[in-house]
Design a protein around this motif. Structure first.
Motif, PDB file in Angstrom:
ATOM      1  N   ASN A 172       0.818  -1.227   0.000  1.00  0.00           N
ATOM      2  CA  ASN A 172       0.000   0.000   0.000  1.00  0.00           C
ATOM      3  C   ASN A 172       0.846   1.270   0.000  1.00  0.00           C
ATOM      4  N   LYS A 173       1.885   1.266  -0.841  1.00  0.00           N
ATOM      5  CA  LYS A 173       2.732   2.445  -1.026  1.00  0.00           C
ATOM      6  C   LYS A 173       2.679   2.873  -2.486  1.00  0.00           C
ATOM      7  N   LYS A 174       2.985   4.121  -2.748  1.00  0.00           N
ATOM      8  CA  LYS A 174       3.027   4.626  -4.119  1.00  0.00           C
ATOM      9  C   LYS A 174       4.194   3.982  -4.857  1.00  0.00           C
ATOM     10  N   ILE A 175       3.906   3.476  -6.060  1.00  0.00           N
ATOM     11  CA  ILE A 175       4.927   2.794  -6.854  1.00  0.00           C
ATOM     12  C   ILE A 175       5.692   3.820  -7.693  1.00  0.00           C
ATOM     13  N   HIS A 176       7.017   3.758  -7.620  1.00  0.00           N
ATOM     14  CA  HIS A 176       7.858   4.619  -8.459  1.00  0.00           C
ATOM     15  C   HIS A 176       8.105   3.957  -9.808  1.00  0.00           C
ATOM     16  N   LYS A 177       8.552   2.700  -9.795  1.00  0.00           N
ATOM     17  CA  LYS A 177       8.754   1.967 -11.045  1.00  0.00           C
ATOM     18  C   LYS A 177       8.790   0.475 -10.753  1.00  0.00           C
ATOM     19  N   VAL A 178       8.541  -0.313 -11.788  1.00  0.00           N
ATOM     20  CA  VAL A 178       8.673  -1.763 -11.680  1.00  0.00           C
ATOM     21  C   VAL A 178       9.753  -2.228 -12.645  1.00  0.00           C
ATOM     22  N   MET A 179      10.390  -3.348 -12.311  1.00  0.00           N
ATOM     23  CA  MET A 179      11.478  -3.915 -13.104  1.00  0.00           C
ATOM     24  C   MET A 179      11.302  -5.415 -13.206  1.00  0.00           C
ATOM     25  N   LEU A 180      11.926  -6.013 -14.211  1.00  0.00           N
ATOM     26  CA  LEU A 180      11.871  -7.453 -14.412  1.00  0.00           C
ATOM     27  C   LEU A 180      13.151  -8.115 -13.910  1.00  0.00           C
ATOM     28  N   GLU A 181      13.016  -9.296 -13.352  1.00  0.00           N
ATOM     29  CA  GLU A 181      14.156 -10.154 -13.057  1.00  0.00           C
ATOM     30  C   GLU A 181      13.912 -11.507 -13.716  1.00  0.00           C
ATOM     31  N   PRO A 182      14.772 -11.913 -14.670  1.00  0.00           N
ATOM     32  CA  PRO A 182      15.939 -11.180 -15.171  1.00  0.00           C
ATOM     33  C   PRO A 182      15.520 -10.050 -16.121  1.00  0.00           C
ATOM     34  N   ALA A 183      16.305  -8.978 -16.150  1.00  0.00           N
ATOM     35  CA  ALA A 183      15.981  -7.821 -16.990  1.00  0.00           C
ATOM     36  C   ALA A 183      16.083  -8.140 -18.468  1.00  0.00           C
ATOM     37  N   ASP A 184      16.929  -9.137 -18.789  1.00  0.00           N
ATOM     38  CA  ASP A 184      17.163  -9.472 -20.203  1.00  0.00           C
ATOM     39  C   ASP A 184      16.381 -10.707 -20.640  1.00  0.00           C
ATOM     40  N   ILE A 185      15.234 -10.946 -20.005  1.00  0.00           N
ATOM     41  CA  ILE A 185      14.402 -12.095 -20.377  1.00  0.00           C
ATOM     42  C   ILE A 185      14.099 -12.055 -21.874  1.00  0.00           C
ATOM     43  N   GLU A 186      14.179 -13.212 -22.526  1.00  0.00           N
ATOM     44  CA  GLU A 186      13.923 -13.272 -23.973  1.00  0.00           C
ATOM     45  C   GLU A 186      12.430 -13.337 -24.241  1.00  0.00           C
ATOM     46  N   ALA A 187      11.979 -12.505 -25.161  1.00  0.00           N
ATOM     47  CA  ALA A 187      10.572 -12.521 -25.562  1.00  0.00           C
ATOM     48  C   ALA A 187      10.278 -13.780 -26.359  1.00  0.00           C
ATOM     49  N   LEU A 188       9.032 -14.207 -26.307  1.00  0.00           N
ATOM     50  CA  LEU A 188       8.598 -15.299 -27.171  1.00  0.00           C
ATOM     51  C   LEU A 188       8.609 -14.791 -28.618  1.00  0.00           C
TER      52      LEU A 188
ATOM     53  N   THR B 237       1.275  -4.452 -12.666  1.00  0.00           N
ATOM     54  CA  THR B 237       1.522  -5.884 -12.496  1.00  0.00           C
ATOM     55  C   THR B 237       1.046  -6.749 -13.666  1.00  0.00           C
ATOM     56  N   SER B 238       0.279  -6.179 -14.600  1.00  0.00           N
ATOM     57  CA  SER B 238      -0.150  -6.959 -15.771  1.00  0.00           C
ATOM     58  C   SER B 238       0.273  -6.316 -17.086  1.00  0.00           C
ATOM     59  N   ILE B 239       0.131  -4.996 -17.197  1.00  0.00           N
ATOM     60  CA  ILE B 239       0.393  -4.334 -18.479  1.00  0.00           C
ATOM     61  C   ILE B 239       1.869  -3.992 -18.652  1.00  0.00           C
ATOM     62  N   ILE B 240       2.419  -3.206 -17.726  1.00  0.00           N
ATOM     63  CA  ILE B 240       3.801  -2.749 -17.879  1.00  0.00           C
ATOM     64  C   ILE B 240       4.809  -3.901 -17.950  1.00  0.00           C
ATOM     65  N   PRO B 241       4.646  -5.008 -17.177  1.00  0.00           N
ATOM     66  CA  PRO B 241       5.630  -6.096 -17.323  1.00  0.00           C
ATOM     67  C   PRO B 241       5.782  -6.604 -18.757  1.00  0.00           C
ATOM     68  N   ASN B 242       4.681  -6.685 -19.515  1.00  0.00           N
ATOM     69  CA  ASN B 242       4.792  -7.087 -20.928  1.00  0.00           C
ATOM     70  C   ASN B 242       5.636  -6.092 -21.710  1.00  0.00           C
ATOM     71  N   LEU B 243       5.451  -4.809 -21.430  1.00  0.00           N
ATOM     72  CA  LEU B 243       6.115  -3.758 -22.200  1.00  0.00           C
ATOM     73  C   LEU B 243       7.588  -3.622 -21.842  1.00  0.00           C
ATOM     74  N   LEU B 244       8.005  -4.213 -20.726  1.00  0.00           N
ATOM     75  CA  LEU B 244       9.403  -4.143 -20.314  1.00  0.00           C
ATOM     76  C   LEU B 244      10.269  -5.239 -20.936  1.00  0.00           C
ATOM     77  N   VAL B 245       9.662  -6.241 -21.538  1.00  0.00           N
ATOM     78  CA  VAL B 245      10.434  -7.274 -22.251  1.00  0.00           C
ATOM     79  C   VAL B 245      11.047  -6.603 -23.483  1.00  0.00           C
ATOM     80  N   GLN B 246      12.378  -6.602 -23.561  1.00  0.00           N
ATOM     81  CA  GLN B 246      13.080  -5.726 -24.493  1.00  0.00           C
ATOM     82  C   GLN B 246      12.666  -5.903 -25.952  1.00  0.00           C
ATOM     83  N   GLU B 247      12.550  -7.154 -26.433  1.00  0.00           N
ATOM     84  CA  GLU B 247      12.189  -7.358 -27.846  1.00  0.00           C
ATOM     85  C   GLU B 247      10.749  -6.917 -28.123  1.00  0.00           C
ATOM     86  N   ILE B 248       9.867  -7.099 -27.137  1.00  0.00           N
ATOM     87  CA  ILE B 248       8.481  -6.628 -27.297  1.00  0.00           C
ATOM     88  C   ILE B 248       8.455  -5.102 -27.344  1.00  0.00           C
TER      89      ILE B 248
END
Length: 320
Positions: free
Chosen positions: A155-171, A193-204
């Motif tokens: 219940n805190k304001k989110i500054h940013k979200v990141m992926l682990e691993p950051a270099d995950i390969e897109a399908l 938690t649903s939209i931005i994680p998809n957009l953070l996959v580098q090839e996507i």
């Protein structure tokens, strides 16, 4: 739209909002690809993710059922969640079927494709990646929260979200679908938690940047407690832009319907309020705004799949 020439539509989102939209879109003559996050780590999905070393199946399951063309009983069976049984309670049958199919085929994506045939799915359902992603959030106070299911709980304001691993390969199929798309819809769904994680996959992300498709943001109707408290439509889009660092949308579909007071009070008890669009607030982003009543109201709100589909068709016809 010309008869026999189907437009290719990619939909990126998550949760019940995405599933509702897809139920409408599958009724019209378009080619649908749904790209779904694999960052979920809660509930049945989280248990299977850890025990079976597989991407979480929950969001994929919901989208498969939404696009299914089989009788309702089979869809209900797929969504059935066990209430009893040592080790079985809490699991949905669909999640277990996906896990079983992965063991048989040896691959998550192949398992999803096989079950798509069983359910006669109208379209393609693709995870953003063929392996699990762990979501990490940096909060406004500098604290770090690990795990998609934990982020709203603090219940805190989110500054940013990141992926682990950051270099995950897109399908690769997900990237190809974006490259070939005539239109890309982003949303509705949980923003961080649903939209931005998809957009953070580098090839996507790169495919979206290069795409000449018409790109449309479909706004949530209500804020999400612990994630988008008090957010306007512009706040949602601004958060996406801050994560991907380039402008994405040409249009935004937003709700202008007045929500009944009794429904508002139910949501207020959960600290959720309507996502407001303030006239002119997207002009500097050069986003055309389409306003309509986007919800149906019963005991709770859900997106009006027919209304959103109608708007999408109008946008498609405007492309010809």
């Amino acid at each position: 739209m010309q008869q026999g020439k189907r437009k290719k539509i990619v939909v990126i989102g998550g949760g019940t909002g995405l599933a509702t939209i897809l139920r409408g879109l599958k009724t019209v003559n378009i080619e649908i690809t749904a790209i779904v996050t694999v960052a979920d780590d809660g509930g049945s999905s989280g248990i299977l993710r850890e025990e079976m070393n597989m991407p979480p199946p929950g969001d994929v399951r919901n989208v498969l059922v939404a696009l299914a063309d089989k009788e309702p009983l089979l869809q209900s069976l797929f969504q059935h969640r066990f209430r009893n049984g040592n080790g079985l309670a809490g699991h949905s049958l669909g999640n277990l079927l996906i896990a079983g199919m992965q063991e048989i085929t040896g691959d998550f994506v192949t398992a999803v494709k096989a079950l798509s045939r069983v359910l006669a799915v109208r379209g393609n359902v693709l995870p953003a990646a063929n392996s699990s992603i762990r979501l990490v959030a940096e909060m406004a106070d500098g604290s770090i929260v690990v795990g998609e299911s934990n982020i709203p709980k603090v219940n805190k304001k989110i500054h940013k979200v990141m992926l682990e691993p950051a270099d995950i390969e897109a399908l690769p199929e997900a990237v190809q679908a974006i490259e070939e798309a005539d239109m890309i819809l982003v949303g509705p769904g949980s923003l961080y938690t649903s939209i931005i994680p998809n957009l953070l996959v580098q090839e996507i992300q790169q495919a979206l940047r290069d795409s000449q498709a018409q790109k449309i943001y479909v706004s949530n109707v209500m804020t999400q407690p612990g994630e988008t408290d008090g957010y306007t439509v512009r706040d949602h889009i601004q958060a996406i832009y801050e994560h991907i660092q380039f402008p994405l949308f040409q249009k935004a579909i937003v709700n202008n319907g007045e929500i009944p007071l009794n429904i508002l009070k139910k949501y207020e008890r959960k600290s959720a309020v309507p996502v407001r669009y303030h006239a002119g607030s997207l002009e500097d982003l050069e986003i055309e705004v389409i306003e309509d009543q986007l919800f149906l109201a019963d005991d709770y709100l859900r997106h009006d799949a027919g209304k959103v589909t109608q708007i999408v068709l109008q946008c498609i016809n405007g492309m010809d």
